[in-house]
Scaffold this active site. Structure first.
Site, PDB file in Angstrom:
ATOM      1  N   CYS B  31      -2.602  -2.998  -6.886  1.00  0.00           N
ATOM      2  CA  CYS B  31      -2.853  -3.524  -5.539  1.00  0.00           C
ATOM      3  C   CYS B  31      -4.004  -2.771  -4.873  1.00  0.00           C
ATOM      4  O   CYS B  31      -3.880  -1.586  -4.561  1.00  0.00           O
ATOM      5  CB  CYS B  31      -1.548  -3.414  -4.746  1.00  0.00           C
ATOM      6  SG  CYS B  31      -1.719  -3.388  -2.966  1.00  0.00           S
ATOM      7  N   CYS B  34      -3.446  -1.187  -1.461  1.00  0.00           N
ATOM      8  CA  CYS B  34      -2.571  -0.019  -1.588  1.00  0.00           C
ATOM      9  C   CYS B  34      -3.392   1.210  -1.965  1.00  0.00           C
ATOM     10  O   CYS B  34      -3.176   2.309  -1.448  1.00  0.00           O
ATOM     11  CB  CYS B  34      -1.515  -0.238  -2.669  1.00  0.00           C
ATOM     12  SG  CYS B  34      -0.432  -1.636  -2.364  1.00  0.00           S
TER      13      CYS B  34
END
Lengths: 299, 103
Positions: B31, B34
Site C-alpha cells: 500500500c 501506507c
C-alpha cells in the site's frame, strides 16, 4: 525572492523542480499533502519507459529524493492564494517569486451525494486495488463507465461474492475487451441508465438507493461502494486570476502558458487529452524550461 | 520511543494499556499511502511520550480488521484503556495526526 515557485509535488511539479534546480534557479516547491500525487496509489507502474516495473510509491520517492539532493526547498504547506505579482500565500506564510508553475494535479471525482465523505473508509472507496481485499465474499457495487470502473468490477469479481456495476448511461465508455470479460463473469450484474441517489447506513455503508431514468428507485444492500467516475482538479483558489474551464481544469493555448504572464501550468491539472505519468513529467520539463527562458529574457 | 511491529496475537494485550494511549498503524506492504505514512508515524513516536506506537500488517490480521471495521488502509486506531477513542483513515499530515493523538 524565489525565481520559481512550483505548487504541487506530484510528478509534474517534481520534474519542473528538477529542471529548474539543474539550471541553478532558486526554487520553492509547495505541497499540501504528500509528494508523489496520485501515482503513490499505483501498486505497479508498467508504462514508464526504461523502468519495466516499479511501485508508484518507489517511483515517487525516487523523484522526490532526486530533487531533494539538488538542495531544493520543499515546504509542506497549502497554497491559499496567488496574485498577479507572483506572490503566493499559504497557510503558514507568504512567498515571492518571479514565476509560478501550477502543478496541482487532480483527485478522484466524487459523486457529491450526502454521506459520501462520511463513509470514506467505511465502505466507500475510490481505489479498488487498495481496498478490495477487505470485501472478501461480500456484496459490492462499482459506479462509473470508463476503463477504471470496468477494471475495478473485474478485479472485485475475483474477491467479492457479487459486484453490481452501475452506470448512468446506456453504454460504457471503457474498452470493449473489458466488457467482454465482464460478460463472462456470472457474479457481475450490470445496471444501466441509473444513478446512485442515496447512501444508507449508520456508521458504515449498508445499502444504496439507485434511481433509473424513469425515476424508479430500488434499494440494494451492499458492504462496499467503489466510485470510479474520473478525476477532478482543485483550482478554485486560482479562479480569481487564472482561466479555468467548466470542469475546473486550467486552460492553456499552448499547454504551458496560462492567461497570466509568468504563471505556467503543468500536469493533470490543465486541459489536455492524455493524463498519464509520461505526459505529466513532459509538462513539468516544458513548464520549467519555458519559465527559465522567459525569466532570462526579462532580466 | 520507536514504533514496534506487532502481530495479531499481541493486539489485545498491547491496546490494554492503563498508563498511556496506544496508537496502532494498520498497514500493508503493497500500500503506497501506507508507506508514505510510515515515516510520519516514526517521527510522531519519537516526539510524543504520552502514547505508545505500534504497527500491524493487516494482511496477517483478518480478525482485527473485521472487529475494528477496517475497510481501507492506512487506518490508524487510537486506544485509551483498551477502548477505541479515535480512528483516522487515509494518508494524513503530521499535524493532523498529532491533533488526533493529543485530543
Amino acid at each position: 525572492m524565489y525565481d520559481i515557485i512550483i505548487i504541487g509535488a506530484g510528478p509534474a511539479g517534481l520534474t519542473a523542480a528538477l529542471y529548474a534546480r539543474r539550471a541553478n534557479k532558486k526554487v520553492l516547491v509547495l505541497e499540501a499533502k504528500s509528494y508523489g500525487g496520485q501515482i503513490i496509489n499505483a501498486s505497479n507502474v508498467e508504462n514508464y519507459p526504461g523502468i519495466p516495473n516499479i511501485s508508484g510509491f518507489d517511483l515517487a520517492t525516487n523523484m522526490y529524493n532526486q530533487v531533494k539532493e539538488l538542495d531544493t526547498e520543499i515546504k509542506f504547506e497549502t497554497a491559499l492564494h496567488i496574485d498577479e505579482d507572483k506572490k503566493v500565500t499559504t497557510n503558514k506564510g507568504t512567498y515571492q517569486a518571479k514565476a509560478i508553475i501550477l502543478a496541482t494535479g487532480a483527485e478522484n471525482r466524487k459523486l457529491n451525494i450526502p454521506k459520501e465523505e462520511e463513509f470514506v473508509g467505511k465502505g466507500v472507496s475510490y481505489c479498488a486495488t487498495c481496498d478490495g481485499n477487505f470485501f472478501k465474499n461480500k456484496v459490492v457495487a462499482v459506479v462509473g463507465g470508463g476503463n477504471t470502473a470496468l477494471e475495478d468490477a473485474i478485479y472485485l469479481s475475483n474477491i467479492a461474492k457479487k459486484v453490481y456495476l452501475i452506470h448512468r448511461r446506456d453504454n460504457f465508455r471503457g474498452e470493449s475487451r473489458y466488457l467482454s470479460d465482464i460478460k463472462k463473469k456470472d457474479n457481475i450484474e450490470i445496471i444501466l441508465n441509473s444513478n446512485i441517489t442515496k447512501l444508507n447506513g449508520e456508521d458504515k455503508i449498508e445499502s444504496i438507493e439507485v434511481t433509473d431514468k424513469d425515476n424508479n428507485t430500488k434499494e440494494i444492500s451492499i458492504s462496499g461502494l467503489f466510485i470510479a467516475v474520473g478525476q477532478s482538479p482543485k483550482n478554485e483558489i486560482f479562479a480569481n486570476l487564472i482561466k479555468i474551464n467548466d470542469y475546473g481544469y486550467i486552460e492553456s493555448e499552448d499547454g504551458v502558458h496560462t492567461n497570466i504572464e509568468g504563471i505556467y501550468v503543468a500536469g493533470d491539472t490543465r486541459v489536455k487529452t492524455l493524463r498519464q505519468l509520461t505526459t505529466a513529467v513532459s509538462d513539468g520539463s516544458i513548464a520549467a524550461t519555458t519559465a527559465i527562458k522567459e525569466l532570462r529574457r526579462d532580466e | 520511543m520507536s514504533v514496534k511491529k506487532i502481530e495479531e496475537k499481541d493486539f489485545k494485550e498491547v491496546i490494554n494499556n492503563k498508563e498511556k494511549k496506544v496508537l496502532v498503524d494498520c498497514y500493508a506492504d503493497w500500500c503506497g499511502p501506507c508507506r508514505m505514512l510510515s515515516p510520519i508515524i516514526d517521527e510522531l513516536a519519537s516526539e510524543i511520550d504520552s502514547c505508545e506506537f505500534y504497527k500491524l500488517n493487516v494482511d496477517d490480521a483478518e480478525e482485527v480488521s473485521r472487529e475494528y471495521g477496517i475497510m481501507s488502509i492506512p487506518t490508524v486506531l487510537i486506544f485509551k484503556d483498551g477502548k477505541e477513542v479515535a480512528k483516522s483513515i487515509g494518508l494524513k499530515t503530521k499535524e493532523e495526526l498529532k491533533e488526533i493523538i493529543e485530543k
